[in-house]
Enzyme design. Structure first.
Site, PDB file in Angstrom:
ATOM      1  N   ASP A 392       0.686  -1.287  -0.252  1.00 13.23           N
ATOM      2  CA  ASP A 392      -0.017  -0.073  -0.076  1.00 13.23           C
ATOM      3  C   ASP A 392       0.875   1.305   0.086  1.00 13.23           C
ATOM      4  O   ASP A 392       0.466   2.382  -0.513  1.00 13.23           O
ATOM      5  CB  ASP A 392      -1.074   0.055   1.050  1.00 13.23           C
ATOM      6  N   PHE A 393       2.213   1.205   0.461  1.00  8.68           N
ATOM      7  CA  PHE A 393       2.844   2.348   0.403  1.00  8.68           C
ATOM      8  C   PHE A 393       2.344   3.775   1.140  1.00  8.68           C
ATOM      9  O   PHE A 393       2.631   4.748   0.776  1.00  8.68           O
ATOM     10  CB  PHE A 393       3.239   2.822  -0.956  1.00  8.68           C
TER      11      PHE A 393
END
Length: 454
Positions: A392-393
């Protein structure tokens, strides 16, 4: 100004935050690695929307780029070969060359910041994957042998009007799909300061499996003066790429039908789905009844060894298996019969076969070429088991997975997990336009598949 043009804003190179002792030694390639020298880089990317709950202070493209660079530098400590460069040593007397990774040669991993004046909907809500998606990746149509001059890893972060696309191009002679997504998963965890939940990559295990065959050590010389002698640059005809979605209930129904037809309970859901797609694609391409058609499967060798190699073994540990029949026989048999051919192909591929193939490769090296796969039928690659949507960063769950132009040909099928999980599957199918239209008009196929809503 053309809004569908990807504009490169900047680029730089990222090195590991600090060097590990292992990076001072050559990283030797295995037969499974070397056999990929003529394939393209692996190109996969994740599409993100900008979470609405983040305000300007919490999100800016500058902050995202800096955090991605910082976490990438930390990730490369573990995945240090990706920051290196392919090198070749030539033995003129023996007419041989040794291809390996010089981990301290080169500038590191390439990092590109780009922009594209399109929306997420422009990318995922079209009938076919738009051509501009290919420009969301670096190293377009580069073959792995080009890693002598190109970075082994290139990351392109492209700003959209309402989202971000992160595309990774990684040399396929260094990673297979399992290692490719292990890199992604580790990078995402490190970016989220959750680095303890991803196992570290293990190197050299496959080398230990074959190093004593024929007295062979970790250095494997090829019977050529130059590595590029084996390179074949395949140019695919014009293709349409389309994602089809198979819900978990549809996949289960196909599995149930295949086992009922074959009067067994051994056919897996993925074997049933692959058989269904093989029949559907061949039906759509209207091939002659007596023509031979093949179904090829990219298969992970790690669990085939006895004892098995761990899933975090880093490198290539794959092979391409194939079964064949005539078009007439394929289309006139039920799903169970077709799926059984695939099932027997897989279950008979065991430790002895894998080791025998490794030994034979050392005697007579064989290199995969894309034109070998571009024949009537399908080639199923990647896996719905790969954790693609877990990256997801800090941007939340990805909206969609997309791929570049690499390793595509008529009949190439790429498997991804469905975004909703639960056993659902997304398949990217590549066909010439007329065949794709026929597939879209195939009532049996479309009754099971739906146009991907991602």
């Amino acid at each position: 100004m053309n809004s569908t043009v990807v504009k490169h804003i900047s680029e730089c190179f990222i090195k590991p935050k600090h060097l590990v002792e292992e990076s001072n030694r050559p990283y030797y390639l295995t037969p499974s690695d070397l056999s990929m020298l003529s394939f393209h880089y692996i190109q996969k990317g994740l599409l993100f929307t900008i979470p609405s709950h983040l305000n300007h202070q919490q999100y800016s493209i500058h902050n995202l780029l800096e955090s991605l660079k910082e976490s990438l530098s930390t990730t490369l400590i573990q995945f240090y070969p990706l920051a290196g460069q392919l090198s070749t040593q030539t033995d003129e007397d023996r007419h041989e060359c040794l291809v390996f990774v010089d981990c301290n040669k080169g500038r590191g991993a390439k990092f590109i910041h780009a922009t594209l004046d399109l929306t997420i909907s422009d990318i995922i809500s079209t009938r076919y994957v738009p051509q501009v998606v290919h420009a969301l990746f670096d190293h377009d149509l580069a073959v792995n042998c080009d890693g002598h001059t190109l970075p082994l890893l290139s990351v392109q972060v492209t700003e959209l009007l309402d989202g971000v696309f992160i595309g990774c191009s990684i040399n396929h002679a260094i990673v297979d799909g399992t290692s490719y997504w292990q890199f992604w998963n580790t990078w995402s965890k490190i970016h989220s300061a959750d680095r303890d939940k991803t196992p570290k990559p293990q190197f050299g295990l496959l080398t230990q499996e074959f190093r004593f065959l024929n007295g062979c050590g970790p250095e494997i010389s090829l019977p050529f003066m130059h590595a590029d002698e084996i390179v074949s640059r395949y140019q695919a005809p014009q293709l349409k790429e389309k994602f089809f979605h198979f819900s978990s209930s549809v996949v289960m129904k196909l599995k149930t039908k295949a086992n009922h037809d074959s009067k067994t309970n051994t056919i897996s859901s993925f074997q049933a789905l692959t058989a269904f797609v093989w029949k559907s694609v061949v039906r759509a391409t209207s091939r002659p009844a007596n023509e031979v058609t093949k179904c090829r499967l990219a298969i992970n060798n790690r669990p085939r060894f006895d004892p098995p190699l761990p899933n975090n073994y880093f490198g290539n540990c794959v092979n391409v298996l194939a079964t064949s029949t005539t078009v007439d026989e394929l289309l006139n048999h039920d799903l169970g019969w077709v799926a059984s051919q695939l099932h027997h192909l897989v279950v008979n591929y065991n430790d002895k076969v894998v080791r025998d193939e490794l030994e034979q490769w050392l005697i007579s090296p064989v290199f995969f070429r894309l034109d070998m796969l571009a024949s009537p039928g399908i080639t199923m690659s990647s896996s719905p088991r790969f954790d693609m949507y877990g990256n997801d960063f800090g941007l939340g769950k990805p909206v969609a997975v997309r791929s570049g132009s690499a390793n595509k040909f008529p009949g190439s099928v790429t498997a991804c997990p469905g975004r909703e999980g639960g056993g659902s599957v997304e398949l990217e199918i590549c066909l010439p336009l007329e065949s794709m239209i026929a597939l879209e008009l195939d009532e049996e196929f479309m009754a099971a598949a739906s146009l991907s809503n991602t």
